[in-house]
Scaffold this active site. Structure first.
Site: not given
Ligand code: NAG
Ligand code: NAG
Ligand code: NAG
Ligand code: NAG
Ligand code: NAG
Ligand code: NAG
Ligand code: NAG
Ligand code: NAG
Ligand code: NAG
Ligand code: NAG
Ligand code: NAG
Ligand code: NAG
Length: 597
Positions: A530, A574
């Site tokens: 990420h 996420h």
């Protein structure tokens, strides 16, 4: 017909889709918008802007098309793309927080970008996460109420691949009408309801959450993914392919070509203007110039975007001079502040033969599942590896906060995450063993560690130095221990009675000391991939940051950044859905500037 045919004049067509395969084959040298990078940010902007028939858009992508590559379509097989020809194959620097280890750093080099390679988890971010962006940039445009309609333009909820009734385990009203398809797992496993039941049995900090995309991204629920009809839904399949299918004569998609430099084309009074880019297909290929009559949209991602700015003389002067690059624009935060989520896999023996260990260890079983997917888009391959996820806050009275403050955006955002994978997830340094396993992935979603992305050489085809600085901050080290203890607490719930087997030999257990848990974490931690925050957004006139709240590069005319590098802080979840949302909002800024109603 899914085979790629190399046509005349460097035009690659597949299913009648047209891609330009070399800059020389492009029919023009100037476009209204030149979009660099075909991931979630660039595909969204290119597809939306080209809806205006009189606006010309060139999208430049370093990789190729995913058409015809089965692993980009079958959700569970996406893991096989790591380290493939669709991956940039980056490696991090040696990480001091990880006992000096470095690791592979996966990024998508393909139309669709990392939405082609990722594990598809779909979280839009808590309301607090967006409100915090608004606060930090002092721009109400980013507060959740203003962002909600743009989120709804990105995606819509579809039924799971098996069509079962999931009433009460998702909230349809929380979802929108945009092109990305989102669904809960298409093939339930026996562990799913046990995890959800345990969240009800134990309550805080695991509390059941019927839809983690309804504003509060805290609690445990079914994991929603960018999957529809049993197939991966990517920035390519959802945004770009329909735009190509519509055969818009104003959309030009150039593949296998990298932008190597932005070119200063003039000055508006004191502000330098960058409205051209150099393109090249390799270290020994000729470069080719394209002009943007309106804007360059920079969507090359958390690594590519700061690297390209630095190659163009935009960054910290001292750093640029150290590489003999002439500094043109002083923006010392370019490449600084990188954040990512560390992920620690924990393993439990289970008394069951229903885990996926028995599928992925057997070639004939796997072939039968692929045949089933081919025939009907059903079966376990319609899943991502995890079916349930839980987000947790660290209790407010924890001593952690006395030392470090609370890094989260607010009480609707989490500090920690657990993902439940019903097999041995081959992450970290531990070799798989025979048997049946539950893997619990323990993640710190509100880390304070910050690293950087800086050029290593002036060759645009060399990888930059990538330092996510995993577990480099004491908060992250303290938090990862809490995440791991939460995992032990959850699987000790009576809901798992009879299922969880003996601990793995010589392994950490609920009785391990904090020191032993942390050493284990540093030894095996991987990443959730990420990466973000290398070109941070900040208020207009702030002396820190790289882009203004409308995403235009500071101190420069003609360049806007649209990718995850602009987050000032890593979102506590996420991040792909937030990048699509950011890109939809960027199109709104562009519309307001160039096409006022
Ligand atoms: C691109 O810009 C340069 C410099 O402004 C100009 O000389 C050139 O003619 C432009 N090319 C096109 C095709 O507009
Ligand atoms: C990444 O590495 C793999 C294995 O070495 C290789 O097959 C692949 O082509 C590489 N990807 C790129 C984009 O170079
Ligand atoms: C990184 O670690 C490897 C293996 O321990 C070592 O060989 C290498 O010299 C280290 N690199 C740097 C830049 O410290
Ligand atoms: C979950 O709880 C419900 C209600 O108590 C029960 O009917 C169900 O069997 C449980 N599921 C599992 C997998 O334990
Ligand atoms: C580029 O040229 C250099 C020097 O001639 C050569 O060593 C290198 O292998 C070439 N690189 C590629 C990708 O062709
Ligand atoms: C799986 O386990 C069940 C009972 O636990 C047993 O009846 C069955 O034969 C096992 N299946 C396989 C394929 O081993
Ligand atoms: C693979 O699965 C098939 C069908 O279930 C079974 O007959 C075979 O023995 C398995 N092979 C291995 C190596 O476990
Ligand atoms: C599934 O379909 C693809 C073509 O789309 C084919 O290449 C592959 O062999 C098929 N797999 C099986 C197991 O039939
Ligand atoms: C924090 O509060 C909980 C309940 O509210 C309590 O059980 C726990 O002991 C407290 N922890 C500390 C460190 O004060
Ligand atoms: C790290 O993990 C490896 C196994 O992957 C093990 O051999 C090694 O002893 C571990 N190191 C520490 C410090 O725990
Ligand atoms: C942890 O310690 C307790 C009490 O000594 C013991 O009952 C339990 O079995 C231990 N658990 C593990 C996983 O070793
Ligand atoms: C395209 O047309 C719209 C009106 O439909 C106009 O506002 C805009 O300026 C035109 N754009 C270009 C690039 O000509």
């Amino acid at each position: 017909m899914r085979t790629l045919l190399l046509g005349a004049f460097g035009i690659l067509s597949s299913n009648a889709l047209q891609f330009y395969t070399s800059p020389q084959s492009l029919p023009r040298t100037a476009y209204d918008f030149v979009v660099i990078g075909g991931g979630a940010g660039g595909s969204t902007v290119a597809a939306r802007l080209s809806q205006r028939p009189n606006v010309t858009v060139l999208l430049v992508e370093a990789g190729g098309s995913p058409e015809g590559i089965l692993a980009t379509e079958i959700p569970y097989l996406g893991v096989a793309l790591q380290g493939s020809a669709l991956d940039w194959n980056y490696t991090t620097t040696n990480q001091t927080g990880l006992l000096g280890r470095s690791m592979a750093y996966e990024r998508g080099k393909v139309l669709g970008g990392s939405t082609i390679l990722n594990l598809m988890t779909w979280n839009r971010g808590s309301d607090d996460t967006w409100d915090d962006i608004a606060r930090k940039s002092t721009a109400d445009d980013w507060a959740w109420p203003a962002i909600d309609p743009f989120y709804r333009q990105t995606s819509h909820l579809v039924p799971p691949a098996d069509g079962r009734d999931v009433t009460g385990k998702e909230i349809p009203e929380a979802h929108g009408t945009g092109p990305v398809q989102v669904s809960v797992p298409g093939f339930p496993t026996e562990i799913d309801d046990k995890v959800l039941n345990a969240s009800l049995t134990l309550g805080s900090p695991f509390e059941f959450n019927p839809d983690l995309n309804d504003g509060r991204t805290v609690g445990t629920g079914l994991l929603q993914s960018s999957i529809g009809g049993g197939e991966r839904s990517s920035a390519y399949s959802a945004y770009l392919r329909p735009a190509l299918n519509a055969q818009r004569p104003n959309l030009y998609v150039l593949v296998n070509t990298q932008a190597t430099k932005l070119i200063q084309t003039g000055s508006n009074s004191v502000t330098p203007v960058f409205r051209a880019a150099l393109l090249s297909q390799g270290p020994n290929s000729t470069t080719y110039r394209v002009n943007a009559t309106k804007e360059i949209i920079l969507s090359a991602g958390v690594i590519g975007t700061p690297a390209l700015l630095q190659l163009s003389g935009i960054g910290g002067g001292n750093f640029l001079r150290s590489l003999q690059i002439e500094p043109l624009v002083e923006l010392s935060d370019v490449g600084r502040g990188m954040q990512d989520h560390p992920l620690v896999p924990m393993y439990f023996h289970v008394n069951s033969n229903q885990t996926f260990d028995h599928v992925f260890g057997n070639v004939s079983v796997l072939a039968a599942l692929e045949a089933q997917w081919n025939a009907s888009h059903t079966g376990i391959l319609t899943n991502s590896p995890g079916n349930t996820q839980g987000f947790m806050r660290i209790p407010a009275n924890s001593s952690i906060f006395e030392k470090f403050g609370d890094p989260s955006s607010g009480t609707n955002a989490a500090h920690l995450e657990l993902i439940f994978v019903y097999s041995f997830a081959p992450l970290g340094a531990i070799p798989p063993q025979m048997g049946s396993f539950l893997s619990v992935l323990a993640i710190v979603v509100s880390p304070l560690s910050r690293g950087s992305v800086h050029l290593k050489t002036t060759n645009p085809f060399d990888s930059p130095l990538i330092n996510p600085n995993y577990l480099g901050h004491d908060f992250d080290a303290a938090a990862v221990i809490v995440a791991m203890r939460n995992a032990f607490k959850l699987v000790a719930s009576s809901d798992f009675d009879g299922l969880i087997g003996d601990p793995l030999e010589n392994f950490i257990t609920a009785n391990s000391s904090d020191d032993d848990l942390l050493t284990y974490a540093r030894n095996v931690s991987g990443t959730v991939n990420h990466g973000c925050c290398t070109c941070s957004m900040s208020p207009n006139n702030a002396i820190w940051g790289v882009v203004n709240p409308d995403l235009r590069l500071k101190k420069v005319d003609g360049v806007r950044v649209v990718d995850a590098s602009v987050f000032h802080k890593i979102p506590e979840c996420h991040i792909q859905a937030l990048v699509y949302t950011l890109a939809e909002k960027a199109v709104d800024f562009i519309d307001k500037q160039y096409f006022p109603a």
